[in-house]
Design a protein around this motif. Sequence first.
Motif, PDB file in Angstrom:
ATOM      1  N   ARG A 177       4.775  -2.989   5.063  1.00 12.71           N
ATOM      2  CA  ARG A 177       3.742  -3.975   4.705  1.00 12.71           C
ATOM      3  C   ARG A 177       4.151  -4.668   3.421  1.00 12.71           C
ATOM      4  NH1 ARG A 177      -1.366  -0.193   5.800  1.00 12.71           N
ATOM      5  NH2 ARG A 177      -1.329  -0.344   8.065  1.00 12.71           N
ATOM      6  N   TYR A 178       4.032  -5.963   3.431  1.00 11.75           N
ATOM      7  CA  TYR A 178       4.410  -6.776   2.279  1.00 11.75           C
ATOM      8  C   TYR A 178       3.153  -7.317   1.592  1.00 11.75           C
ATOM      9  CZ  TYR A 178       8.819  -6.681   4.795  1.00 11.75           C
ATOM     10  OH  TYR A 178       9.950  -6.280   5.457  1.00 11.75           O
ATOM     11  N   TRP A 179       3.182  -7.338   0.278  1.00 12.93           N
ATOM     12  CA  TRP A 179       2.043  -7.810  -0.503  1.00 12.93           C
ATOM     13  C   TRP A 179       2.468  -8.955  -1.414  1.00 12.93           C
ATOM     14  CZ3 TRP A 179      -2.467  -6.155   1.124  1.00 12.93           C
ATOM     15  CH2 TRP A 179      -2.497  -4.967   1.848  1.00 12.93           C
ATOM     16  N   ALA A 180       1.539  -9.855  -1.658  1.00 14.30           N
ATOM     17  CA  ALA A 180       1.690 -10.969  -2.601  1.00 14.30           C
ATOM     18  C   ALA A 180       2.976 -11.757  -2.357  1.00 14.30           C
ATOM     19  CB  ALA A 180       1.577 -10.458  -4.028  1.00 14.30           C
ATOM     20  N   ALA A 181       3.850 -11.865  -3.371  1.00 12.62           N
ATOM     21  CA  ALA A 181       5.066 -12.671  -3.259  1.00 12.62           C
ATOM     22  C   ALA A 181       5.999 -12.144  -2.167  1.00 12.62           C
ATOM     23  CB  ALA A 181       5.800 -12.716  -4.598  1.00 12.62           C
ATOM     24  N   ALA A 182       6.004 -10.852  -1.926  1.00 14.74           N
ATOM     25  CA  ALA A 182       6.849 -10.288  -0.864  1.00 14.74           C
ATOM     26  C   ALA A 182       6.360 -10.768   0.502  1.00 14.74           C
ATOM     27  CB  ALA A 182       6.854  -8.761  -0.930  1.00 14.74           C
TER      28      ALA A 182
ATOM     29  N   GLU B   4      16.183   5.716   8.820  1.00 18.10           N
ATOM     30  CA  GLU B   4      16.065   7.098   8.354  1.00 18.10           C
ATOM     31  C   GLU B   4      15.575   7.164   6.916  1.00 18.10           C
ATOM     32  OE1 GLU B   4      18.956  10.954   7.720  1.00 18.10           O
ATOM     33  OE2 GLU B   4      19.443   9.516   9.283  1.00 18.10           O
ATOM     34  N   THR B   5      16.063   6.235   6.073  1.00 13.63           N
ATOM     35  CA  THR B   5      15.706   6.258   4.665  1.00 13.63           C
ATOM     36  C   THR B   5      15.115   4.920   4.227  1.00 13.63           C
ATOM     37  OG1 THR B   5      17.837   5.431   3.874  1.00 13.63           O
ATOM     38  CG2 THR B   5      17.622   7.855   4.154  1.00 13.63           C
ATOM     39  N   LEU B   6      14.492   4.928   3.064  1.00 10.37           N
ATOM     40  CA  LEU B   6      13.944   3.696   2.505  1.00 10.37           C
ATOM     41  C   LEU B   6      15.061   2.683   2.266  1.00 10.37           C
ATOM     42  CD1 LEU B   6      11.614   2.031   1.385  1.00 10.37           C
ATOM     43  CD2 LEU B   6      11.902   3.254  -0.795  1.00 10.37           C
ATOM     44  N   ALA B   7      16.212   3.123   1.795  1.00 14.49           N
ATOM     45  CA  ALA B   7      17.334   2.211   1.560  1.00 14.49           C
ATOM     46  C   ALA B   7      17.735   1.506   2.853  1.00 14.49           C
ATOM     47  CB  ALA B   7      18.525   2.967   0.977  1.00 14.49           C
TER      48      ALA B   7
ATOM     49  N   PHE C  35       7.679   0.563  -4.387  1.00 14.54           N
ATOM     50  CA  PHE C  35       7.427   0.983  -3.012  1.00 14.54           C
ATOM     51  C   PHE C  35       6.530   2.212  -2.970  1.00 14.54           C
ATOM     52  CE2 PHE C  35      11.482  -1.124  -3.273  1.00 14.54           C
ATOM     53  CZ  PHE C  35      11.439  -2.019  -2.225  1.00 14.54           C
ATOM     54  N   LEU C  36       5.669   2.229  -1.967  1.00 11.89           N
ATOM     55  CA  LEU C  36       4.873   3.406  -1.639  1.00 11.89           C
ATOM     56  C   LEU C  36       5.257   3.802  -0.221  1.00 11.89           C
ATOM     57  CD1 LEU C  36       1.263   2.230  -2.649  1.00 11.89           C
ATOM     58  CD2 LEU C  36       2.856   3.547  -4.050  1.00 11.89           C
ATOM     59  N   VAL C  37       5.371   5.092   0.017  1.00 11.33           N
ATOM     60  CA  VAL C  37       5.601   5.600   1.371  1.00 11.33           C
ATOM     61  C   VAL C  37       4.423   6.485   1.710  1.00 11.33           C
ATOM     62  CG1 VAL C  37       7.084   6.962   2.869  1.00 11.33           C
ATOM     63  CG2 VAL C  37       8.118   5.459   1.153  1.00 11.33           C
ATOM     64  N   ASP C  38       3.632   6.054   2.667  1.00 13.41           N
ATOM     65  CA  ASP C  38       2.391   6.742   3.033  1.00 13.41           C
ATOM     66  C   ASP C  38       1.518   7.008   1.807  1.00 13.41           C
ATOM     67  OD1 ASP C  38       2.878   6.639   5.723  1.00 13.41           O
ATOM     68  OD2 ASP C  38       3.605   8.700   5.881  1.00 13.41           O
ATOM     69  N   GLY C  39       1.437   5.996   0.936  1.00 14.64           N
ATOM     70  CA  GLY C  39       0.568   6.062  -0.234  1.00 14.64           C
ATOM     71  C   GLY C  39       1.152   6.773  -1.432  1.00 14.64           C
ATOM     72  N   VAL C  40       2.357   7.312  -1.331  1.00 18.53           N
ATOM     73  CA  VAL C  40       2.989   8.042  -2.430  1.00 18.53           C
ATOM     74  C   VAL C  40       4.025   7.146  -3.097  1.00 18.53           C
ATOM     75  CG1 VAL C  40       4.363  10.068  -3.045  1.00 18.53           C
ATOM     76  CG2 VAL C  40       2.648  10.229  -1.234  1.00 18.53           C
ATOM     77  N   PRO C  41       3.908   6.924  -4.427  1.00 19.76           N
ATOM     78  CA  PRO C  41       4.878   6.069  -5.107  1.00 19.76           C
ATOM     79  C   PRO C  41       6.297   6.645  -5.034  1.00 19.76           C
ATOM     80  CG  PRO C  41       2.961   6.477  -6.504  1.00 19.76           C
ATOM     81  CD  PRO C  41       2.846   7.394  -5.320  1.00 19.76           C
ATOM     82  N   VAL C  42       7.257   5.763  -4.773  1.00 18.56           N
ATOM     83  CA  VAL C  42       8.662   6.172  -4.756  1.00 18.56           C
ATOM     84  C   VAL C  42       9.160   6.360  -6.181  1.00 18.56           C
ATOM     85  CG1 VAL C  42      10.992   5.384  -4.156  1.00 18.56           C
ATOM     86  CG2 VAL C  42       9.110   5.102  -2.530  1.00 18.56           C
ATOM     87  N   GLY C  43       8.651   5.543  -7.093  1.00 16.14           N
ATOM     88  CA  GLY C  43       9.048   5.655  -8.490  1.00 16.14           C
ATOM     89  C   GLY C  43      10.527   5.396  -8.674  1.00 16.14           C
TER      90      GLY C  43
ATOM     91  N   GLU D 110       8.210   9.450  10.708  1.00 15.76           N
ATOM     92  CA  GLU D 110       7.843   8.787  11.961  1.00 15.76           C
ATOM     93  C   GLU D 110       6.396   8.315  11.843  1.00 15.76           C
ATOM     94  OE1 GLU D 110       8.273   7.197  15.656  1.00 15.76           O
ATOM     95  OE2 GLU D 110       9.893   8.198  14.571  1.00 15.76           O
ATOM     96  N   GLY D 111       6.171   7.038  12.139  1.00 16.89           N
ATOM     97  CA  GLY D 111       4.824   6.489  12.081  1.00 16.89           C
ATOM     98  C   GLY D 111       4.334   6.198  10.678  1.00 16.89           C
ATOM     99  N   GLY D 112       5.223   6.239   9.702  1.00 18.66           N
ATOM    100  CA  GLY D 112       4.833   6.033   8.306  1.00 18.66           C
ATOM    101  C   GLY D 112       4.607   4.576   7.968  1.00 18.66           C
ATOM    102  N   VAL D 113       4.098   4.370   6.754  1.00 22.61           N
ATOM    103  CA  VAL D 113       3.861   3.021   6.245  1.00 22.61           C
ATOM    104  C   VAL D 113       4.548   2.891   4.891  1.00 22.61           C
ATOM    105  CG1 VAL D 113       2.130   1.359   5.471  1.00 22.61           C
ATOM    106  CG2 VAL D 113       1.658   2.820   7.442  1.00 22.61           C
ATOM    107  N   VAL D 114       5.407   1.888   4.788  1.00 16.95           N
ATOM    108  CA  VAL D 114       6.066   1.553   3.527  1.00 16.95           C
ATOM    109  C   VAL D 114       5.376   0.307   2.976  1.00 16.95           C
ATOM    110  CG1 VAL D 114       8.204   0.770   2.448  1.00 16.95           C
ATOM    111  CG2 VAL D 114       8.281   2.487   4.270  1.00 16.95           C
ATOM    112  N   GLU D 115       4.852   0.407   1.775  1.00 19.87           N
ATOM    113  CA  GLU D 115       4.205  -0.737   1.114  1.00 19.87           C
ATOM    114  C   GLU D 115       5.207  -1.329   0.124  1.00 19.87           C
ATOM    115  OE1 GLU D 115       0.972  -1.502   1.850  1.00 19.87           O
ATOM    116  OE2 GLU D 115       0.311   0.357   2.776  1.00 19.87           O
TER     117      GLU D 115
END
Length: 86
Positions: free
Chosen positions: A7-12, A26-29, A54-62, A73-78
């Motif tokens: 999911r993309y927000w604002a300028a993204a 497999e990975t965020l990268a 980035f957040l993965v299923d609501g958890v900040p990647v930091g 599987e079935g996750g959401v990347v913000e």
Amino acid sequence: MAKGTMRYWAAAKAAAGTPEEPYDAETLAEAIAAAVSGQGRSDEFERVVGRSSFLVDGVPVGSRAHGSVVLPEGGVVEVLPPFAGG
């Protein structure tokens, strides 16, 4: 490989031309690389994503390396670009 939603927000969102799209990675990268190299993507999209948080299923990647963040599987990347004042 896991399938989920980016999911993309604002300028993204504006640079992507869509509020969300599926990932198959497999990975965020890997998910980021696939999104950036997507058909019709602009240099602006790559620039915005490169500065995003980035957040993965609501958890900040930091500060974790994106290659070490395994996507579920079935996750959401913000994809959260920098916001004014933050």
